[in-house]
Structures are given as structure tokens and as C-alpha cells.
Design a protein around this motif. Structure first.
Motif, PDB file in Angstrom:
ATOM      1  N   GLN A  29     -41.951   5.157  26.419  1.00 18.47           N
ATOM      2  CA  GLN A  29     -41.913   5.942  25.188  1.00 18.47           C
ATOM      3  C   GLN A  29     -43.312   6.507  24.921  1.00 18.47           C
ATOM      4  N   PRO A  30     -43.607   7.690  25.454  1.00 17.71           N
ATOM      5  CA  PRO A  30     -44.940   8.252  25.265  1.00 17.71           C
ATOM      6  C   PRO A  30     -45.235   8.540  23.804  1.00 17.71           C
ATOM      7  N   ASP A  31     -46.505   8.468  23.455  1.00 17.98           N
ATOM      8  CA  ASP A  31     -46.997   8.802  22.120  1.00 17.98           C
ATOM      9  C   ASP A  31     -46.589   7.782  21.057  1.00 17.98           C
ATOM     10  N   LEU A  32     -46.098   6.622  21.474  1.00 11.93           N
ATOM     11  CA  LEU A  32     -45.723   5.589  20.509  1.00 11.93           C
ATOM     12  C   LEU A  32     -46.975   4.768  20.194  1.00 11.93           C
ATOM     13  N   THR A  33     -47.863   5.362  19.389  1.00 15.67           N
ATOM     14  CA  THR A  33     -49.131   4.730  19.038  1.00 15.67           C
ATOM     15  C   THR A  33     -49.072   4.211  17.609  1.00 15.67           C
ATOM     16  N   LEU A  34     -49.955   3.266  17.287  1.00 13.82           N
ATOM     17  CA  LEU A  34     -49.978   2.686  15.951  1.00 13.82           C
ATOM     18  C   LEU A  34     -50.248   3.754  14.893  1.00 13.82           C
ATOM     19  N   GLN A  35     -51.110   4.712  15.212  1.00 15.63           N
ATOM     20  CA  GLN A  35     -51.413   5.780  14.260  1.00 15.63           C
ATOM     21  C   GLN A  35     -50.154   6.558  13.874  1.00 15.63           C
ATOM     22  N   ASN A  36     -49.332   6.918  14.866  1.00 14.27           N
ATOM     23  CA  ASN A  36     -48.099   7.647  14.579  1.00 14.27           C
ATOM     24  C   ASN A  36     -47.084   6.763  13.854  1.00 14.27           C
TER      25      ASN A  36
ATOM     26  N   ILE B 198     -33.650   2.427   5.576  1.00 12.47           N
ATOM     27  CA  ILE B 198     -33.976   3.016   6.879  1.00 12.47           C
ATOM     28  C   ILE B 198     -32.914   2.642   7.908  1.00 12.47           C
ATOM     29  N   SER B 199     -32.786   3.489   8.913  1.00 12.22           N
ATOM     30  CA  SER B 199     -32.078   3.189  10.155  1.00 12.22           C
ATOM     31  C   SER B 199     -33.012   3.603  11.280  1.00 12.22           C
ATOM     32  N   SER B 200     -32.764   3.121  12.479  1.00  6.39           N
ATOM     33  CA  SER B 200     -33.645   3.476  13.592  1.00  6.39           C
ATOM     34  C   SER B 200     -32.881   3.583  14.899  1.00  6.39           C
ATOM     35  N   LEU B 201     -33.315   4.546  15.716  1.00 10.56           N
ATOM     36  CA  LEU B 201     -32.826   4.667  17.089  1.00 10.56           C
ATOM     37  C   LEU B 201     -33.970   4.209  17.981  1.00 10.56           C
ATOM     38  N   THR B 202     -33.801   3.064  18.618  1.00  6.33           N
ATOM     39  CA  THR B 202     -34.922   2.392  19.281  1.00  6.33           C
ATOM     40  C   THR B 202     -34.635   2.112  20.752  1.00  6.33           C
ATOM     41  N   SER B 203     -35.686   1.828  21.464  1.00  4.91           N
ATOM     42  CA  SER B 203     -35.599   1.287  22.815  1.00  4.91           C
ATOM     43  C   SER B 203     -36.414   0.003  22.847  1.00  4.91           C
ATOM     44  N   PRO B 204     -35.785  -1.155  23.115  1.00  3.41           N
ATOM     45  CA  PRO B 204     -34.383  -1.394  23.438  1.00  3.41           C
ATOM     46  C   PRO B 204     -33.442  -0.953  22.318  1.00  3.41           C
ATOM     47  N   LEU B 205     -32.242  -0.567  22.719  1.00  2.00           N
ATOM     48  CA  LEU B 205     -31.254  -0.033  21.802  1.00  2.00           C
ATOM     49  C   LEU B 205     -30.825  -1.075  20.773  1.00  2.00           C
ATOM     50  N   PHE B 206     -30.765  -0.640  19.504  1.00  3.09           N
ATOM     51  CA  PHE B 206     -30.291  -1.464  18.377  1.00  3.09           C
ATOM     52  C   PHE B 206     -31.194  -2.658  18.066  1.00  3.09           C
TER      53      PHE B 206
ATOM     54  N   HIS C 123     -27.212  -2.059  12.875  1.00  2.00           N
ATOM     55  CA  HIS C 123     -26.670  -3.252  13.524  1.00  2.00           C
ATOM     56  C   HIS C 123     -27.348  -4.513  12.994  1.00  2.00           C
ATOM     57  N   ASP C 124     -26.584  -5.587  12.906  1.00  3.93           N
ATOM     58  CA  ASP C 124     -27.109  -6.877  12.479  1.00  3.93           C
ATOM     59  C   ASP C 124     -28.259  -7.286  13.394  1.00  3.93           C
ATOM     60  N   GLN C 125     -29.391  -7.677  12.795  1.00 10.58           N
ATOM     61  CA  GLN C 125     -30.575  -8.062  13.569  1.00 10.58           C
ATOM     62  C   GLN C 125     -30.736  -9.580  13.703  1.00 10.58           C
ATOM     63  N   VAL C 126     -29.708 -10.314  13.369  1.00 12.40           N
ATOM     64  CA  VAL C 126     -29.769 -11.779  13.465  1.00 12.40           C
ATOM     65  C   VAL C 126     -30.067 -12.174  14.911  1.00 12.40           C
ATOM     66  N   GLY C 127     -31.061 -13.043  15.081  1.00 17.75           N
ATOM     67  CA  GLY C 127     -31.463 -13.490  16.408  1.00 17.75           C
ATOM     68  C   GLY C 127     -32.564 -12.655  17.015  1.00 17.75           C
ATOM     69  N   GLN C 128     -32.887 -11.523  16.381  1.00 19.80           N
ATOM     70  CA  GLN C 128     -33.981 -10.687  16.868  1.00 19.80           C
ATOM     71  C   GLN C 128     -35.269 -11.049  16.152  1.00 19.80           C
TER      72      GLN C 128
ATOM     73  N   THR D  45     -36.661   9.202  23.100  1.00 17.25           N
ATOM     74  CA  THR D  45     -35.352   8.789  23.625  1.00 17.25           C
ATOM     75  C   THR D  45     -35.314   8.675  25.149  1.00 17.25           C
ATOM     76  N   TYR D  46     -36.483   8.809  25.815  1.00 12.51           N
ATOM     77  CA  TYR D  46     -36.493   8.647  27.272  1.00 12.51           C
ATOM     78  C   TYR D  46     -35.989   7.247  27.635  1.00 12.51           C
ATOM     79  N   GLY D  47     -35.017   7.176  28.530  1.00 12.42           N
ATOM     80  CA  GLY D  47     -34.475   5.892  28.965  1.00 12.42           C
ATOM     81  C   GLY D  47     -33.268   5.449  28.166  1.00 12.42           C
ATOM     82  N   ILE D  48     -32.997   6.102  27.017  1.00 10.71           N
ATOM     83  CA  ILE D  48     -31.803   5.781  26.236  1.00 10.71           C
ATOM     84  C   ILE D  48     -30.679   6.698  26.709  1.00 10.71           C
ATOM     85  N   PRO D  49     -29.540   6.175  27.149  1.00 12.19           N
ATOM     86  CA  PRO D  49     -28.439   7.036  27.602  1.00 12.19           C
ATOM     87  C   PRO D  49     -28.058   8.057  26.532  1.00 12.19           C
TER      88      PRO D  49
END
Length: 345
Positions: A219-226, A245-253, A279-284, A306-310
Motif C-alpha cells: 500500500q504505497p503512500d500509507l504514511t503516518l502523516q497521511n 467510520i467505515s474502512s476498506l482495508t488490507s487485510p480485508l475487513f 464487520h465485527d472486529q472481535v478477536g482483532q 486497493t492494490y492487492g484487494i480483489p
């Protein structure tokens, strides 16, 4: 023992690095007359100790990681099936060339890659008589290390930018030995070559450092500043009122990153946390955002690179957001996207 522990820890850091087992087994076989059964036992036990927590995790989570590996090795992956032999050769040359360039002359991937391949070829040619006699020389050992990843390419390695993360040290060692062995008599030339490499790397570091990790990023450009910019934006846009909030993340969900940032930075600065819709984040790790009340109007959708996310799941996530909210505005922080939305009543 060191080889077993090292291999196990490499696999712990990234399971794809298990391809290092191939050159290890090759050299163990070639040098079998110099290795006792006790050595093999120590190697196996030390490796087992260093991957023991992974084995426990696989048992606990019903061998999900193992099933993924079997899926790749069995050739079921669509991307892998679509590749031809020419793609394999091209990918091998391009990825190896980039790795050489990153260590030798990162300013130009083509020039740095050509220098790297030339150094390897010249080293083998000049030392061919010793290689024929001993087989195991510094050239053959380092070459087996540098190109071991080629065995993983047909099984999904095409799409892994980080698969070469453990190769850079071998390239640096190879180039260092080459310069020392063949140029040490000419001290001014040796110093000149060293300064050439050092200057090229320094220029590239100064140029790229502000963009974060740019060599092996998923995930390029994923810096703390951004990331902080996104958090700040959501608080300012909500004007001190509750928001979700909601988020589309890698790893997914897996919302671990944003849960952490809002607790570490947002809560300490603004005194309250957003609600969570997803999605429920229990266990994360970082499961500390409560589900948003139904009457929370202000909503933000955070989209990581979204590179790497289908693409199927990218489309699904955006469609899911459209079903519960309407888009008001969108802002980019590097390659991070945050959408301001209003929850539909």
C-alpha cells in the motif's frame, strides 16, 4: 542451529519467504558428506521451535493458512493460471533487476539492473575453475540466495512486491565482495566505485523518504502523516459532533490501524471516539470502537490503497456504503481516500 532459527524466523515474518528452504536443502544435499545426522536434527528442531507459534495458530484457526498455501500450489489462482512461460522469464528479469538496482544504482532501475547482472556474470566467469572444483563458493552460495525466490513465482509470487525483501542483503554482500576482490589493488578506483554507490543511494533516499516505503509496499503512500491527516479531517468535518467510520482495508475487513489511530491520536486530542459501522472486529487487535448508534448522521468511509484487494471486494465495499449513506464530498491524503457521507434515514 542458526540456519534453522533463521529460516523459521524468516517464515514467521512473511510465510512466502519459505522459498529459502530450497537453497538450504540444496546445499545440505551437496555438502551431505560434511554434515552429521546430529546437525540435521539440530537444524530441524531449531526451525521447529522458531515456527512453533505458527503451528499453534494453524491448529487454532483450523489450518486456514495451510489451505491458502495448498490453493496456490495447486494452481487454482486465476492470476497464476493466466501467466505464460514468457511472463515468468520477464518477471524474473524485471524483479531481479530492480533488486540489483535498489542496492547499486537506484536512480535508474535499468542501468542498476544491468550492472548487477553484469557483476554476477563476470564473477562466475572469472571464478569458473574454482566453482567446478568446489561447487560451494561465495558466488554460487549468494546466487542461490538471490535467485531462490524464482521458485515461488509460478505459485503466486508474481503479485508479491515484498517477496524479494530478504534478497537485498545478499546483493549488497555480493557487490561488496566483488569490489574488494577485483578492485582492492586500485584503491582510488575502489573508493570511487564505493562513493558512486553511496551517492546514488543517498540521492534516492532523500528523494523517496517523504513518501514512506516505496520499494516493497503493498500500500504505497500509507504514511503516518497521511493517516493523521485523515483522522484530523474527520474530526474537523464533524464539527465536534458524534460521527461514524467505515474502512476498506488490507487485510480485508481488519480495522486495526484506524482503531489504533483514533484511540492514540483522536481520543487524546478531541476527547471522543467515532462509532464503527462494519464487520465485527472481535478477536482483532484494536477492537475498541463501539458500533455507531442508528441516529449518528455524519459518516466517513476511509479507503486504503486497493492494490492487492480483489476488485470484487472493492466494488462490494463501495456498494455497501452507497446502500447505507450518501456521498457528500471526497478528499485524498496521498493514496488514502476519505469520503464524507450522510447516513440514510
Amino acid at each position: 542451529m542458526i540456519a534453522g532459527l533463521g529460516l523459521g524466523l524468516a517464515i514467521q515474518s512473511e510465510v512466502a519467504l519459505a522459498y529459502h528452504l530450497l537453497p538450504l536443502l540444496m546445499w545440505l544435499t551437496i555438502c551431505r558428506n560434511k554434515i552429521s545426522r546430529k546437525d540435521i536434527l539440530v537444524f530441524g528442531l531449531s526451525m521447529l521451535v522458531s515456527v512453533s507459534s505458527m503451528i499453534v495458530s494453524e491448529i487454532k484457526f483450523h489450518f486456514t493458512g495451510t489451505s491458502g498455501i495448498i490453493y496456490l500450489l495447486s494452481g487454482q489462482d486465476g492470476i497464476t493460471q493466466a501467466k505464460n512461460l514468457s511472463d515468468y522469464v520477464t518477471t524474473l528479469l524485471n524483479q531481479s533487476g530492480k533488486t540489483f538496482a535498489y542496492s547499486i544504482f537506484p536512480i535508474s532501475v535499468v542501468f542498476g539492473g544491468l550492472i548487477g547482472f553484469l557483476i554476477v556474470i563476470v564473477s562466475v566467469v572469472l571464478n569458473m575453475s574454482e566453482i567446478k572444483t568446489k561447487i560451494l563458493t561465495w558466488e554460487t552460495f549468494l546466487i542461490s540466495w538471490i535467485f531462490a525466490y524464482s521458485a515461488a513465482l509460478p505459485f503466486g509470487g508474481w503479485n508479491m512486491k515484498h517477496i524479494l525483501v530478504g534478497v537485498a542483503p545478499a546483493v549488497s554482500i555480493f557487490v561488496g565482495i566483488f569490489i574488494w576482490k577485483y578492485f582492492w589493488k586500485y584503491k582510488f578506483l575502489t573508493v570511487g566505485v564505493f562513493m558512486f554507490i553511496l551517492l546514488a543511494n543517498t540521492i534516492m533516499i532523500v528523494k523517496e523518504n517523504r513518501y514512506g516505503q516505496t520499494i516493497f509496499p503493498l500500500q504505497p503512500d500509507l504514511t503516518l502523516q497521511n493517516e493523521i491527516g485523515v483522522v484530523e479531517y474527520t474530526y474537523k468535518e464533524s464539527s465536534g459532533k458524534p460521527f461514524s467510520i467505515s474502512s476498506l482495508t488490507s487485510p480485508l475487513f481488519v480495522n486495526t490501524l484506524w482503531s489504533y489511530l483514533y484511540n492514540w491520536y483522536g481520543l487524546s486530542k478531541y476527547g471522543h471516539l467515532p462509532g464503527w459501522i462494519g464487520h465485527d472486529q472481535v478477536g482483532q487487535l484494536g477492537d475498541n470502537l463501539k458500533f455507531a448508534p442508528s441516529n449518528t448522521p455524519k459518516h466517513f468511509f476511509i479507503i486504503e490503497p486497493t492494490y492487492g484487494i480483489p476488485e470484487l471486494w472493492v466494488t462490494y465495499a463501495k456498494g455497501d456504503q452507497d446502500s447505507i449513506s450518501g456521498l457528500v464530498s471526497q478528499k485524498n491524503f496521498g493514496n488514502l481516500v476519505v469520503q464524507a457521507r450522510t447516513i440514510k434515514k
